[in-house]
Motif scaffolding. Structure first.
Motif, PDB file in Angstrom:
ATOM      1  N   TRP A 317     -10.785   6.195  -4.534  1.00 55.90           N
ATOM      2  CA  TRP A 317     -10.034   5.451  -3.514  1.00 55.90           C
ATOM      3  C   TRP A 317     -10.993   4.656  -2.634  1.00 55.90           C
ATOM      4  N   GLY A 320      -7.884  -0.035   1.373  1.00 53.82           N
ATOM      5  CA  GLY A 320      -6.899  -0.946   0.818  1.00 53.82           C
ATOM      6  C   GLY A 320      -6.219  -0.414  -0.426  1.00 53.82           C
ATOM      7  N   THR A 321      -6.640   0.756  -0.910  1.00 54.46           N
ATOM      8  CA  THR A 321      -5.981   1.338  -2.083  1.00 54.46           C
ATOM      9  C   THR A 321      -4.554   1.714  -1.717  1.00 54.46           C
ATOM     10  N   ARG A 322      -3.601   1.389  -2.547  1.00 54.08           N
ATOM     11  CA  ARG A 322      -2.193   1.662  -2.300  1.00 54.08           C
ATOM     12  C   ARG A 322      -1.766   2.908  -3.072  1.00 54.08           C
ATOM     13  N   VAL A 324       1.494   5.167  -4.054  1.00 51.07           N
ATOM     14  CA  VAL A 324       2.946   5.052  -4.190  1.00 51.07           C
ATOM     15  C   VAL A 324       3.536   6.470  -4.248  1.00 51.07           C
TER      16      VAL A 324
END
Length: 369
Positions: A317, A320-322, A324
């Motif tokens: 990670w 800015g890692t997304r 979900v």
């Protein structure tokens, strides 16, 4: 043996004769140490080990006739009966029977209109079979039932008290001992009069147990043969209370036998050392602690969603890692106190703040261990 024959004997034969003489003397000495017929053993003169006599053997085995029934047994008999003696002590029974003595003194005075003194001789533990074999006959055995405990007990009235009660209730003179007619069955009048006294005693016994647990003792039947008054197995342990009833120059004994199986429903209460024992609980401190606990601040966490990822993905990670989550807007959120889930409810907004409405309580999980 003649002198001529002695002269003809060789030296070897003379030596053999001397050895035989020594053996004969030693055999006679050994014979003196044989058991005597008076039940004891004689000690050896050379200071050997002393052997127990018959009285000491009887005392060791516990068969000494001089030991009375009220004293404790010793020796092998004590080992045999150790399971009975050390079965279980119930301290609260002493208080119950002390209350029974006070209640019976008043009740029997009202019944007989005479000066009645009731005293508690002994509370002990016996086996049912041993007690039934030791009951002095003639006697009247009253089988009663504990309604709430669904079990039975036994109340034994000896002949001296039976004739004393009959004499008092039928107007006998004071100072005159009751006339006993042994060797005949009890009449209907005698049975009914004793039944009245037994009813009063059982009522007082119920009252004595009331502070511990409400119980009603009801008379089931009255017997004169111990074989027909069997209420439990012969080897079962029972509590035996011996009461002495004195009415002037007259009186007798009442013995109450209650099996441990009958007392099992209130065993925890009988283990208390005093009436109302709470094992260190303080109601004042408990109330204060409860009020203070209600004022304690507790933090609740609303868990939006949870997801399990591998350590490899977690290390990759970056800013800015997304991530979900499989959670929609309409799903209920879980409120936790520490690590324990407490409530569930929908999420919303109120006065510009995110709010969660509590709709369902989550019961704690039971520990299987």
């Amino acid at each position: 043996m003649s002198d001529t024959e002695l002269e003809q004997m060789t030296d070897a034969e003379r030596a053999m004769m001397e050895e035989w003489g020594d053996g004969t003397d030693s055999g006679a000495a050994k014979a003196d140490a044989t058991p005597s017929f008076d039940g004891g053993f004689d000690e050896e003169e050379d200071g050997g080990t002393r052997i127990l006599n018959q009285d000491e053997i009887d005392s060791l085995l516990g068969f000494d006739d001089e030991i009375s029934g009220g004293e404790e047994m010793s020796g092998v008999m004590a080992l045999i009966n150790s399971a009975m003696v050390n079965y279980e002590r119930l301290p609260m029974l002493d208080i119950v029977f002390d209350r029974l003595v006070r209640l019976m003194s008043t009740s029997l005075r009202n019944l007989t209109s005479d000066n009645v003194e009731v005293s508690l001789d002994q509370v002990s533990t016996v086996r049912f079979g041993d007690y039934m074999n030791s009951i002095p006959l003639p006697a009247m055995l009253s089988v009663f039932k504990a309604e709430e405990w669904d079990n039975n007990g036994l109340l034994v009235t000896d002949s001296a008290l039976i004739y004393s009660v009959v004499d008092v209730l039928l107007g006998g003179r004071k100072g005159t001992p009751a006339i006993r007619v042994e060797g005949r069955p009890y009449t209907t009048i005698e049975t009914k009069l004793v039944e009245r006294m037994v009813g009063v005693t059982l009522s007082d016994l119920s009252t004595a147990f009331d502070p511990l647990a409400p119980v009603s003792f009801q008379l089931d039947r009255m017997e004169t043969n111990p074989r027909f008054a069997t209420i439990t197995q012969s080897g079962n342990a029972c509590v035996l209370a011996r009461l002495r009833v004195d009415m002037g120059d007259r009186g007798g004994r009442i013995e109450i036998l209650i099996p441990y199986a009958t007392l099992e429903p209130i065993r925890e209460l009988l283990l208390q050392m005093f009436m109302g024992e709470k094992f260190g609980r303080d109601s004042i401190w408990e109330n204060h602690l409860t009020q203070e606990l209600y004022k304690t601040e507790v933090q609740l966490q609303a868990v939006l969603a949870e997801k399990t990822v591998s350590l490899h993905d977690l290390l990759n990670w970056k800013v800015g890692t997304r991530v979900v989550f499989n959670t929609s807007v309409d799903d209920d959120l879980e409120l936790r106190c520490g690590h324990f889930p407490m409530f569930r409810g929908p999420v919303g907004q109120k006065q510009g703040n995110i709010a969660v409405r509590v709709e369902r309580y989550i019961p704690p999980e039971k520990d299987d261990q």
